[in-house]
Design an enzyme around this catalytic site. Structure first.
Site, PDB file in Angstrom:
ATOM      1  N   SER A 126       0.863  -1.177   0.000  1.00 30.71           N
ATOM      2  CA  SER A 126       0.000   0.000   0.000  1.00 30.71           C
ATOM      3  C   SER A 126       0.898   1.225   0.000  1.00 30.71           C
ATOM      4  CB  SER A 126      -0.863  -0.008   1.272  1.00 30.71           C
ATOM      5  OG  SER A 126      -1.478   1.247   1.486  1.00 30.71           O
ATOM      6  N   TYR A 152      -2.572  -1.609  10.119  1.00 27.96           N
ATOM      7  CA  TYR A 152      -2.490  -1.689   8.659  1.00 27.96           C
ATOM      8  C   TYR A 152      -1.115  -1.231   8.173  1.00 27.96           C
ATOM      9  CZ  TYR A 152      -3.986  -1.100   3.796  1.00 27.96           C
ATOM     10  OH  TYR A 152      -4.109  -1.186   2.430  1.00 27.96           O
TER      11      TYR A 152
END
Length: 193
Positions: free
Chosen positions: A143, A156
Site C-alpha cells: 500500500s 495496517y
C-alpha cells in the site's frame, strides 16, 4: 511477462475490489485464474463473472491467515492446472481509524495475520512451483501506507511496511531465478477495504 495466454494465475482476495478486477482482466487476456477469498459468496460471484466472459476459473474460500489451507491451495492448484505462473498476494483488510493504544490485540493480530502472514504464506507456499516455470511472477500487494505512515491506521501500516520489506528481500534472493518479484503500493482505490 507480456503474454498471459495459457498462463495460470493465482489471486488472493478475489471476492471484490482489486482482486476481482485482476481476475477479470487476466482471464480476458487468456490466463486460467485460480481465486481465493474468505467470503465464499463474493468469491462465487467473481467465479461466475469470469465464467460469463468465457474464462477458465477455479475458486477456493479460506482465510489467507491459515497457513495449512494456503499450502493445500498451492498443491491443489498445481494438481489441477499442472503448474502456476503468476501469484498475486492481494488479500487484505483494514480497520476503522483508531489509535494504536486503543486498538485491541485481537484486532491488531487479525490485520497482521491477514495482511502480513497471508502474504508470507502465499509467497512461501507458491515459490517452489513458480521456480519450476521458465518465466514466473510473484506480486505482493502492499500500500502507499507501506511507504509512508498514516496516523490512526497502526495495524495496517505495520503490516504493509512488513510486506514491503519482505518483498524487497525476496526480490534480491530470487534475482537470478526465473521468478520476477514485485511489490505494488496502491494509493486510494474505491474498494470494500
Amino acid at each position: 511477462m507480456k503474454d498471459f495466454s495459457k498462463k495460470v494465475a493465482v489471486i488472493t482476495g478475489a471476492g471484490s475490489g482489486m482482486g476481482r478486477e485482476l481476475a477479470l482482466q487476466l482471464a480476458a487476456a487468456g490466463a486460467s485464474v485460480v481465486l481465493n477469498d474468505w467470503n465464499e459468496e463474493t468469491l462465487q460471484e467473481t467465479v461466475q463473472l469470469v465464467e460469463a466472459q468465457g474464462g477458465t476459473v477455479a475458486g477456493r474460500p479460506f482465510s489467507v491467515a491459515d497457513r495449512t489451507a494456503m499450502y493445500h491451495f498451492a498443491q491443489e492448484t498445481v494438481n489441477r492446472f499442472g503448474g502456476v505462473d503468476i501469484v498475486i498476494n492481494n488479500a487484505g483488510i483494514s480497520l476503522l481509524q483508531q489509535k494504536i493504544e486503543s486498538t485491541s490485540y485481537e484486532l491488531f493480530e487479525k490485520v497482521i495475520n491477514i495482511n502480513m502472514w497471508g502474504v508470507i504464506y502465499g509467497s512461501k507456499a507458491f515459490i517452489p512451483f513458480l521456480r519450476e516455470r521458465p518465466e514466473a511472477a510473484l506480486v505482493n500487494v502492499s500500500s502507499i501506507f507501506g511507504i509512508a505512515a498514516y496516523p490512526d491506521q497502526g495495524a495496517y501500516v505495520t503490516a504493509k511496511f512488513a510486506v514491503r520489506g519482505f518483498t524487497e528481500v525476496l526480490r534480491q534472493e530470487l534475482a537470478k531465478t526465473s521468478v520476477s518479484v514485485t511489490c505494488v503500493h496502491p494509493g486510494g482505490i474505491k474498494t470494500n477495504i
